[in-house]
Structure formats: C-alpha cells, structure tokens
Design a protein around this motif. Structure first.
Motif, PDB file in Angstrom:
ATOM      1  N   TYR A   1     -11.035  -8.042   1.327  1.00 21.57           N
ATOM      2  CA  TYR A   1      -9.382  -6.972   1.150  1.00 21.57           C
ATOM      3  C   TYR A   1      -9.145  -6.528   0.641  1.00 21.57           C
ATOM      4  CZ  TYR A   1      -8.192 -11.790   3.269  1.00 21.57           C
ATOM      5  OH  TYR A   1      -7.277 -12.693   3.807  1.00 21.57           O
ATOM      6  N   VAL A   2      -9.854  -5.970  -0.652  1.00 22.65           N
ATOM      7  CA  VAL A   2     -10.242  -5.035  -1.622  1.00 22.65           C
ATOM      8  C   VAL A   2     -10.388  -3.483  -0.989  1.00 22.65           C
ATOM      9  CG1 VAL A   2     -11.237  -3.733  -3.596  1.00 22.65           C
ATOM     10  CG2 VAL A   2     -10.901  -6.706  -4.178  1.00 22.65           C
ATOM     11  N   ILE A   3     -11.492  -4.078  -0.142  1.00 23.47           N
ATOM     12  CA  ILE A   3     -11.827  -3.546   1.023  1.00 23.47           C
ATOM     13  C   ILE A   3     -10.815  -2.659   1.359  1.00 23.47           C
ATOM     14  CG2 ILE A   3     -13.493  -1.591   2.392  1.00 23.47           C
ATOM     15  CD1 ILE A   3     -15.644  -3.116   1.125  1.00 23.47           C
ATOM     16  N   ALA A   4     -10.423  -3.289   2.411  1.00 21.84           N
ATOM     17  CA  ALA A   4      -8.983  -3.328   3.697  1.00 21.84           C
ATOM     18  C   ALA A   4      -7.781  -2.527   2.456  1.00 21.84           C
ATOM     19  CB  ALA A   4      -8.546  -4.191   3.937  1.00 21.84           C
ATOM     20  N   LEU A   5      -7.961  -3.115   1.507  1.00 21.40           N
ATOM     21  CA  LEU A   5      -6.626  -2.436   0.390  1.00 21.40           C
ATOM     22  C   LEU A   5      -6.830  -1.333  -0.077  1.00 21.40           C
ATOM     23  CD1 LEU A   5      -3.778  -3.188  -1.087  1.00 21.40           C
ATOM     24  CD2 LEU A   5      -5.304  -3.877  -2.922  1.00 21.40           C
ATOM     25  N   LEU A   6      -8.075  -0.503  -0.216  1.00 19.93           N
ATOM     26  CA  LEU A   6      -8.238   1.002  -0.452  1.00 19.93           C
ATOM     27  C   LEU A   6      -7.812   1.853   1.009  1.00 19.93           C
ATOM     28  CD1 LEU A   6     -11.431   0.097  -2.338  1.00 19.93           C
ATOM     29  CD2 LEU A   6      -9.284   0.884  -2.553  1.00 19.93           C
ATOM     30  N   ALA A   7      -8.701   1.161   1.486  1.00 21.75           N
ATOM     31  CA  ALA A   7      -8.562   1.841   2.948  1.00 21.75           C
ATOM     32  C   ALA A   7      -6.916   2.047   3.190  1.00 21.75           C
ATOM     33  CB  ALA A   7      -9.209   1.347   4.308  1.00 21.75           C
ATOM     34  N   LEU A   8      -5.980   1.083   2.941  1.00 24.74           N
ATOM     35  CA  LEU A   8      -4.768   0.829   3.599  1.00 24.74           C
ATOM     36  C   LEU A   8      -4.171   2.288   2.519  1.00 24.74           C
ATOM     37  CD1 LEU A   8      -1.954   0.580   4.674  1.00 24.74           C
ATOM     38  CD2 LEU A   8      -1.809  -1.790   2.931  1.00 24.74           C
ATOM     39  N   ILE A   9      -4.270   2.278   1.026  1.00 26.82           N
ATOM     40  CA  ILE A   9      -3.589   2.575   0.184  1.00 26.82           C
ATOM     41  C   ILE A   9      -4.327   4.716   0.562  1.00 26.82           C
ATOM     42  CG2 ILE A   9      -4.007   4.017  -2.118  1.00 26.82           C
ATOM     43  CD1 ILE A   9      -4.461   1.102  -2.746  1.00 26.82           C
ATOM     44  N   ILE A  10      -5.723   4.965   1.071  1.00 25.59           N
ATOM     45  CA  ILE A  10      -5.958   6.189   1.474  1.00 25.59           C
ATOM     46  C   ILE A  10      -5.472   6.733   2.811  1.00 25.59           C
ATOM     47  CG2 ILE A  10      -8.227   7.259   1.954  1.00 25.59           C
ATOM     48  CD1 ILE A  10      -9.849   5.662   0.710  1.00 25.59           C
ATOM     49  N   VAL A  11      -5.521   5.684   3.104  1.00 28.28           N
ATOM     50  CA  VAL A  11      -4.349   5.978   4.582  1.00 28.28           C
ATOM     51  C   VAL A  11      -3.054   6.277   4.998  1.00 28.28           C
ATOM     52  CG1 VAL A  11      -4.384   5.233   6.788  1.00 28.28           C
ATOM     53  CG2 VAL A  11      -6.064   5.210   6.411  1.00 28.28           C
ATOM     54  N   ALA A  12      -2.339   5.711   4.040  1.00 33.10           N
ATOM     55  CA  ALA A  12      -0.362   4.907   4.330  1.00 33.10           C
ATOM     56  C   ALA A  12       0.040   6.129   2.776  1.00 33.10           C
ATOM     57  CB  ALA A  12      -0.245   3.342   3.179  1.00 33.10           C
ATOM     58  N   PHE A  13      -0.703   6.616   2.224  1.00 31.37           N
ATOM     59  CA  PHE A  13       0.242   7.332   0.646  1.00 31.37           C
ATOM     60  C   PHE A  13      -0.117   8.905   1.367  1.00 31.37           C
ATOM     61  CE2 PHE A  13      -0.699  10.153  -2.672  1.00 31.37           C
ATOM     62  CZ  PHE A  13       0.861   9.527  -3.367  1.00 31.37           C
ATOM     63  N   PRO A  14      -1.050   9.216   1.757  1.00 32.12           N
ATOM     64  CA  PRO A  14      -0.798  11.222   2.438  1.00 32.12           C
ATOM     65  C   PRO A  14       0.088  10.535   3.314  1.00 32.12           C
ATOM     66  CG  PRO A  14      -2.842  10.247   2.489  1.00 32.12           C
ATOM     67  CD  PRO A  14      -2.576   9.165   2.251  1.00 32.12           C
ATOM     68  N   LEU A  15       0.144   9.980   4.463  1.00 32.50           N
ATOM     69  CA  LEU A  15       1.230   9.389   5.299  1.00 32.50           C
ATOM     70  C   LEU A  15       2.651   9.336   5.135  1.00 32.50           C
ATOM     71  CD1 LEU A  15       2.194   9.437   9.267  1.00 32.50           C
ATOM     72  CD2 LEU A  15       1.871   6.805   8.268  1.00 32.50           C
ATOM     73  N   MET A  16       3.024   8.675   3.784  1.00 25.90           N
ATOM     74  CA  MET A  16       3.828   8.581   3.359  1.00 25.90           C
ATOM     75  C   MET A  16       4.535   9.940   2.125  1.00 25.90           C
ATOM     76  SD  MET A  16       5.515   5.385   4.732  1.00 25.90           S
ATOM     77  CE  MET A  16       7.078   5.302   3.006  1.00 25.90           C
ATOM     78  N   ASN A  17       3.111  10.508   2.117  1.00 23.72           N
ATOM     79  CA  ASN A  17       3.734  12.209   1.283  1.00 23.72           C
ATOM     80  C   ASN A  17       4.444  12.742   1.977  1.00 23.72           C
ATOM     81  OD1 ASN A  17       2.604  14.463  -0.206  1.00 23.72           O
ATOM     82  ND2 ASN A  17       3.733  13.472  -1.218  1.00 23.72           N
ATOM     83  N   VAL A  18       4.013  13.045   3.125  1.00 27.22           N
ATOM     84  CA  VAL A  18       4.163  13.704   3.895  1.00 27.22           C
ATOM     85  C   VAL A  18       5.483  13.835   4.623  1.00 27.22           C
ATOM     86  CG1 VAL A  18       4.170  14.187   6.832  1.00 27.22           C
ATOM     87  CG2 VAL A  18       1.958  14.330   4.767  1.00 27.22           C
ATOM     88  N   ILE A  19       6.343  12.101   5.033  1.00 26.29           N
ATOM     89  CA  ILE A  19       7.259  12.179   5.569  1.00 26.29           C
ATOM     90  C   ILE A  19       7.942  12.316   4.226  1.00 26.29           C
ATOM     91  CG2 ILE A  19       9.376  10.128   6.156  1.00 26.29           C
ATOM     92  CD1 ILE A  19       6.371   9.027   7.395  1.00 26.29           C
ATOM     93  N   SER A  20       8.278  12.199   3.233  1.00 24.73           N
ATOM     94  CA  SER A  20       8.816  11.813   1.654  1.00 24.73           C
ATOM     95  C   SER A  20       9.121  13.446   1.536  1.00 24.73           C
ATOM     96  CB  SER A  20       8.482  11.286   0.639  1.00 24.73           C
ATOM     97  OG  SER A  20       8.020   9.378   0.734  1.00 24.73           O
ATOM     98  N   CYS A  21       8.468  14.062   1.738  1.00 25.52           N
ATOM     99  CA  CYS A  21       8.546  16.036   1.951  1.00 25.52           C
ATOM    100  C   CYS A  21       9.241  16.234   2.690  1.00 25.52           C
ATOM    101  CB  CYS A  21       7.242  16.499   1.539  1.00 25.52           C
ATOM    102  SG  CYS A  21       5.435  16.118  -0.003  1.00 25.52           S
ATOM    103  N   SER A  22       9.373  16.123   3.539  1.00 19.88           N
ATOM    104  CA  SER A  22       9.966  15.969   4.885  1.00 19.88           C
ATOM    105  C   SER A  22      11.328  16.082   4.510  1.00 19.88           C
ATOM    106  CB  SER A  22       9.904  15.723   6.000  1.00 19.88           C
ATOM    107  OG  SER A  22       9.516  14.330   6.637  1.00 19.88           O
ATOM    108  N   PHE A  23      11.669  15.112   3.957  1.00 18.30           N
ATOM    109  CA  PHE A  23      13.461  14.541   3.653  1.00 18.30           C
ATOM    110  C   PHE A  23      13.695  15.012   2.049  1.00 18.30           C
ATOM    111  CE2 PHE A  23      12.119  11.720   6.625  1.00 18.30           C
ATOM    112  CZ  PHE A  23      13.196  12.179   7.856  1.00 18.30           C
ATOM    113  N   SER A  24      12.720  15.701   1.510  1.00 18.58           N
ATOM    114  CA  SER A  24      13.222  16.246  -0.316  1.00 18.58           C
ATOM    115  C   SER A  24      12.943  17.620   0.427  1.00 18.58           C
ATOM    116  CB  SER A  24      11.722  15.983  -0.629  1.00 18.58           C
ATOM    117  OG  SER A  24      11.337  14.494  -0.995  1.00 18.58           O
TER     118      SER A  24
END
Length: 309
Positions: free
Chosen positions: A29-52
């Motif tokens: 679960y810890v490894i899966a959570l870290l993988a989720l953060i590594i993948v999701a954060f850049p994706l959310m950042n790109v979407i947020s930047c496009s609306f900022s």
C-alpha cells in the motif's frame, strides 16, 4: 513418560505468517500510494496550470489547485478556426486506423497461435527480426511515395498496420486462454475455422481486444510525425499538427520588440506558458475519457502476454 505438546508451534507459525502478510500488505500500500502521488501530482499540476493565470504559473505558485482561475488559454485554443478540423480528422484517423490494426492483428495472431499451422516458427522468427531491424526513414518514405500514398490517410494507416509486439501478446493470449479441447469439440460439430474464430475465440477474448484497441487508439491519436511527413494539405492535418501551429504562432519574436514593449513581451510570454499546458490538456482529454473504461482489461491482458510470452 515424555509429554509431547501439539498445536502450539502451528499456532505460533500462523501468527507469524499473519504478521509477515500484514507487513507485506502495508509495504504494498505504501509503494502504491507513492506511485499514485508520483503519477497524479504532475497530472494535476498540468491541469491546474492550464486554468491559472500566467503570472502564477510563471512564478511557480501553482500546485494541484488553480491560482487566479481563468480560461484565457482555452479561449485562445478553441478560438483557432481549424482546431475543430483537426479534431474531426484525428477522430477519423483514429477510428479507422484502430479498426484496421485490430482486424489485421487478429488475422495474424490467431493462425500463429494454432499448433497445427505449419511453418509458424519461421514466421515468428521473421516477425521478431523486423522488431530489431528496419529500413529507416528514407526507405519508408520512398515506399509510401512509390505506392502513391502521399497526402492520403492510407499513409498513416498502412506503414504501421501491424505491431509485432501486439501480435505476440495476442497470440500468447489465444494460446493460454482458448483450450485445444474447445477447438476439437467445435471441429467434431462441423465448425469451420472462420466460424470458430468469430463465434468462439473473439467472444472469449474481450480482454485482449480492449487492450489492443487502447494501445492502437493512443498511437493514432498521438501520431504527429507521420502526419507531418506524409500530409501536405492543411484540411487533412490531424489535431496534433494544428496544436503545434498554435504553439509556434504564439512564440515571441525578440527582434521585433522595442524598449517600450517589455510589458507586452511579458504578457505574451505568460500566455505562451499557459498555452503549453492548455494544449496538453486539449490533446489528452479523449484518452482520459477512454482509459477508465479499459484500464482493468489493459492490466490483465498485458500481464498475460508478458508472463507467458
């Protein structure tokens, strides 16, 4: 008389085993959570930047939530008159190309999965050979040109009609999923090979079909270089070419700026940064929509091909 104790060692062993399993589950679960953060954060950042706002993005103040929300970049992208032409062309190229890819991959993979096919070993060696060696860019272009496919949709479909890797994955799936006894029973009932493929094999292969559709569709949707190489009419360009043109047109010409144009330069620079993020989102939306419906098939199908290939 010596008393023999029974039961306690087995109980201790079960407790120890449960403890090891618990530690393993926590680690997973810890490894899966870290993988989720590594993948999701850049994706959310790109979407947020496009609306900022461009100022917030340029100064690095945007995280996973937009700052100074605005739709200026999207208004500029969708205000480009040819953007819908690109969407239409890309949907057409992706739909037809994926259909052709899946059909011909099935027609190649299923016969190779049959043990009664003579010479299938030699065919597989030839297919693997093409994975390691290819003619290169210039011979491919000359071939497409000699076939009179330049500036046609077929130039985007035929050169990559079959992926050898996908053929191997689908062939392995057929071998590991469709039992030989099923074929023998169908043949006893007088079922032809074509009928067996259509009525038995394909209905039992929805997993691998979904995987193939996703892989081929993403390849066609993101196809940029082939379109730039073989197409020369703007009305036939896919979405990726139009997005590239939008990005290039927003570039700043430093030589044309005067001393009083610094403010205008900064504004255009901020808009150029926003455009990059907006173009990423615009080009990725269809994939985001399609992926959740087939992701479970993707994991299962690819693992079958990779483990038992």
């Amino acid at each position: 008389m010596v008393k023999v104790r029974t039961g306690r060692p087995a109980k201790n062993s079960r407790i120890k085993s449960k403890g090891i399993d618990l530690v393993f589950d926590i680690l997973v679960y810890v490894i899966a959570l870290l993988a989720l953060i590594i993948v999701a954060f850049p994706l959310m950042n790109v979407i947020s930047c496009s609306f900022s706002s461009g100022k917030m993005v340029q100064t690095g103040q945007v995280g996973i939530f937009p700052k100074e929300f605005n739709l200026e970049a999207y208004e500029m992208v969708y205000g480009y008159s040819d953007i819908w032409v690109g969407y239409r062309n890309t949907i057409y190229y992706t739909f037809v190309g994926t259909f052709l890819n899946v059909v011909f991959t099935i027609l190649m993979a299923y016969p190779l999965s049959r043990k009664d096919l003579k010479g299938r070993g030699a065919v597989m060696k030839l297919l693997v050979f093409t994975m390691m060696f290819s003619g290169g860019l210039i011979p491919n272009y000359m071939l497409v040109k000699n076939l009179h496919l330049i500036n046609t949709a077929w130039s985007l479909w035929l050169p990559g009609l079959i992926s050898v890797y996908n053929v191997i994955v689908m062939k392995t799936f057929f071998q590991s999923t469709i039992p030989d006894e099923l074929l023998e029973a169908a043949q006893i009932d007088g079922c032809t090979n074509r009928r067996f493929l259509w009525s038995v094999v394909l209905p039992l292969s929805k997993t691998i079909l979904a995987v193939m559709i996703l892989l081929y569709a993403i390849g066609h949707w993101n196809n940029y270089f082939s379109a730039m190489l073989y197409l020369n009419e703007e009305k036939k360009y896919p979405l990726q070419i139009f997005l590239r043109d939008i990005l290039i047109s927003s570039q700043i010409d430093m030589t044309s700026l005067s001393g009083t144009g610094v403010q205008e330069m900064m504004k255009r620079l901020e808009m150029q940064i926003l455009m990059k993020y907006a173009l990423i989102v615009v080009s990725s939306v269809p994939v985001f929509i399609m992926y959740p419906f087939v992701q479970k098939y993707l994991v299962k199908g690819v693992m079958i091909g990779s483990v038992k290939g």
